[in-house]
Design a protein around this motif. Structure first.
Motif, short mmCIF file in Angstrom:
data_model
loop_
_atom_site.label_atom_id
_atom_site.label_comp_id
_atom_site.label_asym_id
_atom_site.label_seq_id
_atom_site.Cartn_x
_atom_site.Cartn_y
_atom_site.Cartn_z
N SER A 37 0.82 -1.22 0.00
CA SER A 37 0.00 0.00 0.00
C SER A 37 0.86 1.26 0.00
CB SER A 37 -0.97 0.00 1.18
OG SER A 37 -0.32 0.28 2.40
N LEU A 38 2.04 1.19 0.58
CA LEU A 38 2.95 2.34 0.61
C LEU A 38 3.81 2.46 -0.65
CD1 LEU A 38 4.40 2.18 4.25
CD2 LEU A 38 2.79 3.87 3.34
N SER A 39 4.18 1.35 -1.21
CA SER A 39 5.18 1.29 -2.27
C SER A 39 4.99 2.29 -3.41
CB SER A 39 5.27 -0.14 -2.80
OG SER A 39 6.28 -0.23 -3.76
N PRO A 40 3.78 2.47 -3.95
CA PRO A 40 3.66 3.41 -5.08
C PRO A 40 3.88 4.88 -4.71
CG PRO A 40 1.67 2.06 -4.83
CD PRO A 40 2.53 1.79 -3.66
N HIS A 41 3.90 5.18 -3.43
CA HIS A 41 3.93 6.57 -2.98
C HIS A 41 5.26 7.01 -2.39
CE1 HIS A 41 -0.40 6.26 -3.47
NE2 HIS A 41 -0.36 5.19 -2.70
N VAL A 42 6.24 6.10 -2.30
CA VAL A 42 7.48 6.41 -1.59
C VAL A 42 8.70 6.02 -2.41
CG1 VAL A 42 6.33 6.16 0.66
CG2 VAL A 42 7.49 4.18 -0.36
N ASP A 43 9.86 6.47 -1.93
CA ASP A 43 11.11 6.19 -2.61
C ASP A 43 11.85 4.97 -2.08
OD1 ASP A 43 11.23 8.65 -4.39
OD2 ASP A 43 10.98 9.56 -2.42
N ALA A 44 11.53 4.57 -0.85
CA ALA A 44 12.14 3.40 -0.21
C ALA A 44 11.21 2.94 0.90
CB ALA A 44 13.51 3.75 0.36
N LEU A 45 11.43 1.70 1.36
CA LEU A 45 10.58 1.10 2.40
C LEU A 45 11.41 0.58 3.56
CD1 LEU A 45 8.25 -0.98 0.06
CD2 LEU A 45 7.51 0.96 1.47
N VAL A 46 10.81 0.60 4.75
CA VAL A 46 11.41 0.02 5.94
C VAL A 46 10.28 -0.50 6.82
CG1 VAL A 46 11.44 2.16 7.32
CG2 VAL A 46 13.15 0.39 7.75
N VAL A 47 10.57 -1.53 7.60
CA VAL A 47 9.65 -2.03 8.61
C VAL A 47 10.26 -1.68 9.96
CG1 VAL A 47 8.59 -4.08 9.64
CG2 VAL A 47 8.71 -3.84 7.14
N VAL A 48 9.46 -1.09 10.83
CA VAL A 48 9.95 -0.63 12.13
C VAL A 48 9.44 -1.55 13.24
CG1 VAL A 48 10.12 1.35 13.68
CG2 VAL A 48 9.78 1.72 11.22
N GLY A 49 10.37 -1.99 14.09
CA GLY A 49 9.98 -2.74 15.28
C GLY A 49 9.99 -4.24 15.13
N ARG A 50 10.51 -4.74 14.04
CA ARG A 50 10.62 -6.19 13.81
C ARG A 50 12.08 -6.53 13.50
NH1 ARG A 50 6.21 -9.22 13.14
NH2 ARG A 50 7.35 -10.84 12.06
N ALA A 51 12.43 -7.76 13.80
CA ALA A 51 13.79 -8.21 13.49
C ALA A 51 13.92 -8.68 12.06
CB ALA A 51 14.21 -9.33 14.45
N ASP A 52 12.80 -9.09 11.45
CA ASP A 52 12.86 -9.60 10.08
C ASP A 52 11.65 -9.14 9.29
OD1 ASP A 52 11.17 -11.22 11.66
OD2 ASP A 52 11.31 -12.85 10.22
N ALA A 53 11.89 -8.92 8.00
CA ALA A 53 10.84 -8.47 7.08
C ALA A 53 11.37 -8.63 5.67
CB ALA A 53 10.48 -7.01 7.36
N PRO A 54 10.50 -8.52 4.67
CA PRO A 54 10.97 -8.64 3.29
C PRO A 54 11.70 -7.40 2.77
CG PRO A 54 8.58 -8.39 3.36
CD PRO A 54 9.04 -8.50 4.77
N VAL A 55 11.81 -6.36 3.60
CA VAL A 55 12.57 -5.15 3.28
C VAL A 55 13.45 -4.83 4.49
CG1 VAL A 55 10.78 -4.25 1.71
CG2 VAL A 55 10.75 -3.59 4.14
N CYS A 92 1.18 -2.27 10.43
CA CYS A 92 1.13 -3.58 9.78
C CYS A 92 -0.28 -4.15 9.78
CB CYS A 92 2.11 -4.56 10.43
SG CYS A 92 1.64 -5.11 12.07
N ASP A 93 -1.16 -3.62 10.63
CA ASP A 93 -2.53 -4.13 10.66
C ASP A 93 -3.49 -3.27 9.83
OD1 ASP A 93 -2.70 -1.89 12.29
OD2 ASP A 93 -3.29 -2.99 14.08
N THR A 94 -2.92 -2.42 8.99
CA THR A 94 -3.71 -1.59 8.07
C THR A 94 -3.32 -2.01 6.65
OG1 THR A 94 -3.66 0.20 9.69
CG2 THR A 94 -4.28 0.80 7.44
N PRO A 95 -4.06 -2.97 6.10
CA PRO A 95 -3.60 -3.61 4.86
C PRO A 95 -3.70 -2.78 3.58
CG PRO A 95 -5.68 -4.56 5.57
CD PRO A 95 -5.24 -3.60 6.64
N ASN A 96 -4.49 -1.71 3.58
CA ASN A 96 -4.49 -0.89 2.37
C ASN A 96 -4.83 0.55 2.70
OD1 ASN A 96 -7.40 -0.52 2.17
ND2 ASN A 96 -7.49 -2.65 1.59
N LEU A 97 -4.33 1.45 1.88
CA LEU A 97 -4.54 2.88 2.06
C LEU A 97 -5.22 3.44 0.82
CD1 LEU A 97 -1.05 3.92 3.47
CD2 LEU A 97 -3.15 3.48 4.75
N PRO A 98 -6.31 4.16 1.01
CA PRO A 98 -6.94 4.82 -0.14
C PRO A 98 -6.00 5.87 -0.74
CG PRO A 98 -8.41 4.82 1.78
CD PRO A 98 -7.07 4.36 2.24
#
Length: 182
Positions: A37-55, A92-98
């Motif tokens: 949901s974030l990807s089309p709107h940003v230049d890079a991605l990060v996950v905060v507060g987890r030890a592992d993620a696909p980014v 992470c519990d908000t699966p899509n953004l208008p």
């Protein structure tokens, strides 16, 4: 101006009973939906507060268990270290953004979704004031902090799907199934 997209994923998920980020809608985890949901709107991605993620991942600041404000602080620090000017956050519990909500957020220097304050657009300049707030022991409410920091609430009355319980997830899955073309 570059925007970092950050998924806040450091919560304990006590109402959900297990790791919400890994709960699935179909074959896709909630975390993956949030990133998409974030990807089309940003230049890079990060996950905060987890030890592992696909980014890339980064910790909450100044430490874990401070709620979403700790995640926002972690995202702002990560963004500043990498030269981004602002952060667009979701949980992470908000699966899509208008798209209209994202457009309204990034049209402001600093804004959050009135009905979903973990969804926001935060300039990196807010890092120090946020860390000071967290160190002070004052309320960790996003809305209270945002009001004092001059961050505006946008699109009141517009809600976004959010998963707090297993029932919320099942209702969301059911809505996806019933809205899919046959």
């Amino acid at each position: 101006m570059t925007i970092l997209g950050a998924v806040l994923a450091g919560g304990r998920a006590t109402r959900f009973g297990r790791d919400k980020a890994l709960a699935r809608i179909g074959d896709t985890t909630l975390l993956e939906h949030a990133l998409a949901s974030l990807s089309p709107h940003v230049d890079a991605l990060v996950v905060v507060g987890r030890a592992d993620a696909p980014v890339a991942v980064t910790p909450d600041l100044p430490h874990a268990d401070l709620g979403p404000l700790g995640g926002i602080a972690g995202a702002l620090a990560y963004a500043r270290q990498r030269g981004h000017t602002s952060v667009l956050t979701t949980a992470c519990d908000t699966p899509n953004l208008p798209d209209a909500l994202v457009t309204a957020l990034v049209a402001q220097e600093a804004a959050y979704a009135a009905e979903a304050p973990t969804v926001g657009h935060w300039p990196v300049r807010l890092l120090e004031p946020l860390l000071a707030r967290l160190a002070s022991g004052e309320s960790r409410s996003i809305r209270r902090w945002a009001m004092g920091a001059g961050v505006v609430a946008v699109m009141p009355g517009i809600t976004v799907p959010n998963v707090n319980t297993v029932d919320d997830l099942e209702a969301l899955v059911d809505s996806v199934i019933t809205s899919s073309p046959t």
